[in-house]
Design a protein around this motif. Structure first.
Motif, PDB file in Angstrom:
ATOM      1  N   MET A 259       0.832  -1.185   0.000  1.00 45.72           N
ATOM      2  CA  MET A 259       0.000   0.000   0.000  1.00 45.72           C
ATOM      3  C   MET A 259       0.882   1.255   0.000  1.00 45.72           C
ATOM      4  SD  MET A 259      -3.225   0.843   2.447  1.00 45.72           S
ATOM      5  CE  MET A 259      -2.539   1.752   3.797  1.00 45.72           C
ATOM      6  N   GLU A 260       0.504   2.199  -0.800  1.00 46.64           N
ATOM      7  CA  GLU A 260       1.245   3.447  -0.940  1.00 46.64           C
ATOM      8  C   GLU A 260       1.044   4.352   0.284  1.00 46.64           C
ATOM      9  OE1 GLU A 260       2.896   6.181  -4.246  1.00 46.64           O
ATOM     10  OE2 GLU A 260       2.422   4.066  -4.338  1.00 46.64           O
ATOM     11  N   ALA A 261       2.119   4.946   0.737  1.00 49.78           N
ATOM     12  CA  ALA A 261       2.058   5.862   1.889  1.00 49.78           C
ATOM     13  C   ALA A 261       1.344   7.149   1.496  1.00 49.78           C
ATOM     14  CB  ALA A 261       3.454   6.161   2.381  1.00 49.78           C
ATOM     15  N   THR A 262       0.825   7.842   2.500  1.00 46.68           N
ATOM     16  CA  THR A 262       0.155   9.127   2.273  1.00 46.68           C
ATOM     17  C   THR A 262       0.919  10.248   2.969  1.00 46.68           C
ATOM     18  OG1 THR A 262      -1.208   8.972   4.265  1.00 46.68           O
ATOM     19  CG2 THR A 262      -2.095   7.955   2.254  1.00 46.68           C
TER      20      THR A 262
ATOM     21  N   GLN B 243       0.424  10.086   6.687  1.00 51.31           N
ATOM     22  CA  GLN B 243       1.264   9.121   7.400  1.00 51.31           C
ATOM     23  C   GLN B 243       2.667   9.672   7.621  1.00 51.31           C
ATOM     24  OE1 GLN B 243       0.464   5.987   4.543  1.00 51.31           O
ATOM     25  NE2 GLN B 243      -0.433   4.724   6.171  1.00 51.31           N
TER      26      GLN B 243
END
Length: 78
Positions: free
Chosen positions: A1-4, A7
């Motif tokens: 899952m790609e970080a935001t 985060q």
């Protein structure tokens, strides 16, 4: 899952909260390695910096409890 950006900003806030200080260079290196290059850019002085959106979220999260020290290139708990 790609970080935001959220985060990344939350990580920054926890680092400052725990250590009392977070150096820009340390943050850039950690973010690049653990969250991805998309959160880093080269600023007008040629230095690696943290994405403006991440800094915006970070500022909202700390609500004035963290200050940037321009001379030392770090954020510190106030």
């Amino acid at each position: 899952m790609e970080a935001t950006a959220e985060q990344v900003a939350e990580w920054m806030l926890e680092k400052v909260r725990f250590a009392g200080i977070l150096y820009q260079e340390e943050a850039v290196n950690y973010i690049r390695t653990n969250f991805g290059e998309q959160f880093i850019y080269v600023n007008e002085n040629g230095n690696a910096s943290i994405d403006k959106n991440v800094k915006k979220v970070f500022k909202k999260l700390h609500s004035g409890k963290v200050a940037w020290d321009r001379d030392g290139f770090f954020w510190g708990w106030t």
